[in-house]
Design a protein around this motif. Structure first.
Motif, mmCIF file in Angstrom:
data_model
loop_
_atom_site.group_PDB
_atom_site.id
_atom_site.type_symbol
_atom_site.label_atom_id
_atom_site.label_comp_id
_atom_site.label_asym_id
_atom_site.label_seq_id
_atom_site.Cartn_x
_atom_site.Cartn_y
_atom_site.Cartn_z
ATOM 1 N N LEU A 1 0.851 -1.181 0.000
ATOM 2 C CA LEU A 1 0.000 0.000 0.000
ATOM 3 C C LEU A 1 0.893 1.240 0.000
ATOM 4 O O LEU A 1 2.040 1.196 0.445
ATOM 5 C CB LEU A 1 -0.903 0.029 1.236
ATOM 6 N N ILE B 1 -3.658 1.286 -3.136
ATOM 7 C CA ILE B 1 -3.008 0.001 -3.361
ATOM 8 C C ILE B 1 -2.062 0.120 -4.551
ATOM 9 O O ILE B 1 -2.262 0.948 -5.442
ATOM 10 C CB ILE B 1 -4.050 -1.116 -3.611
ATOM 11 N N LEU C 1 -8.158 -2.047 1.536
ATOM 12 C CA LEU C 1 -8.375 -0.652 1.926
ATOM 13 C C LEU C 1 -9.542 -0.467 2.891
ATOM 14 O O LEU C 1 -9.497 0.420 3.744
ATOM 15 C CB LEU C 1 -8.636 0.212 0.685
ATOM 16 N N ARG D 1 -2.576 -2.302 9.127
ATOM 17 C CA ARG D 1 -1.918 -1.467 8.123
ATOM 18 C C ARG D 1 -0.836 -0.691 8.869
ATOM 19 O O ARG D 1 -1.140 0.139 9.734
ATOM 20 C CB ARG D 1 -2.923 -0.555 7.432
ATOM 21 N N TYR E 1 -0.707 -5.298 5.939
ATOM 22 C CA TYR E 1 -0.268 -4.543 4.779
ATOM 23 C C TYR E 1 0.702 -3.476 5.268
ATOM 24 O O TYR E 1 0.422 -2.785 6.254
ATOM 25 C CB TYR E 1 -1.450 -3.892 4.054
#
Length: 290
Positions: A176, A185, A201, A208, A230
């Motif tokens: 990301l 992304i 997302l 994240r 991510y």
């Protein structure tokens, strides 16, 4: 990226390449590409890094049907010196790194069946070409991919391919990026997947976390479902700079004695954008063990 040893199939060149044989694709195979392309290209604006959309445009990938590598390469090579070469499937690490280090991206030439639109275990031409190639038209990302290939050759000599593979996984495949408009992304594994393009997302489940090179190279990942973590870069320029400026030799030595980080772990030192619930992964794992 390969994770095992493979025997070179009969009929392949010494570098494992094969002709794409574009004329052999059937109408059904071209229609499958078109269906996948239309679905992804409609939902990616506002989700994917703008550099990816620019690549789709400049490479004219909206043309119907599976791309002909000869035609695609004429545009791509003029832009960044990269080309796409066909291979029969997954290739050994040393072959993969050799191609990347020389600005050649290996792509499977087969395409999934209409019944496999949403999941395929082995990367096909849609994942490899739609997912990866648009960013190879971006000079900065193109330089990063070459640097990664050369770094892979050095990692092989240091016995550290498993560590470096995590960098590829969490950037090239499932990365990301932050932008002024919000998080986007860019990893091919996300971009080529309708479900994960939404999940990465929007879902509350995954972590994240701000990108940190050492952290990424210590962190395990899963290959059987959507990611639980991510890692978020600030820019492609930052990613390239850190890759080029880092002396990986001492880093490999340091990682050799360090424990791997379990997938869903959050460290005190992490800069966390989303502390995920992990609900999706836990429910899926529970289903498998029930």
């Amino acid at each position: 990226m390969a994770q095992e040893e493979y025997q070179r199939p009969e009929g392949t060149a010494d570098d494992w390449t094969v002709p794409q044989s574009w004329s052999r694709y059937t109408d059904v195979e071209h229609a499958t590409w078109d269906r996948l392309f239309e679905r992804q290209s409609k939902m990616l604006p506002g989700r994917v890094a703008p550099e990816f959309l620019a690549g789709l445009d400049v490479l004219r990938m909206s043309k119907p049907g599976i791309p002909d590598f000869d035609e695609l390469n004429r545009r791509l090579t003029d832009l960044t010196g990269w080309s796409v070469v066909a291979v029969p499937g997954l290739v050994p690490d040393e072959v993969f790194f050799e191609h990347l280090a020389n600005r050649r991206f290996v792509a499977g030439r087969f395409i999934r069946t209409p019944e496999q639109l949403d999941y395929l275990q082995e990367p096909d031409i849609f994942h490899d070409v739609f997912g990866h190639v648009p960013l190879l038209s971006n000079p900065v990302f193109a330089d990063y991919m070459e640097a990664y290939g050369k770094g892979g050759q050095r990692a092989a000599g240091a016995g550290a391919i498993d560590k470096l593979s995590r960098l590829y996984w969490y950037t090239v495949e499932f990365g990301l990026i932050r932008s002024r408009e919000g998080m986007r992304i860019y990893g091919a594994g996300i971009v080529s997947s309708y479900g994960e393009s939404l999940f990465a997302l929007d879902d509350a489940s995954p972590n994240r976390i701000a990108f940190d090179l050492k952290r990424v190279m210590q962190t395990k990942y899963r290959i059987d479902d959507y990611q639980q973590n991510y890692f978020v870069i600030d820019s492609f320029e930052d990613l390239l700079r850190e890759t080029i400026e880092t002396d990986f030799g001492p880093l490999y030595a340091e990682l050799e004695g360090a424990a791997d980080i379990e997938i869903e772990t959050i460290l005190r030192s992490d800069n966390v954008y989303t502390h995920g619930t992990q609900q999706y992964a836990r429910s899926r794992d529970a289903e498998l063990t029930a």
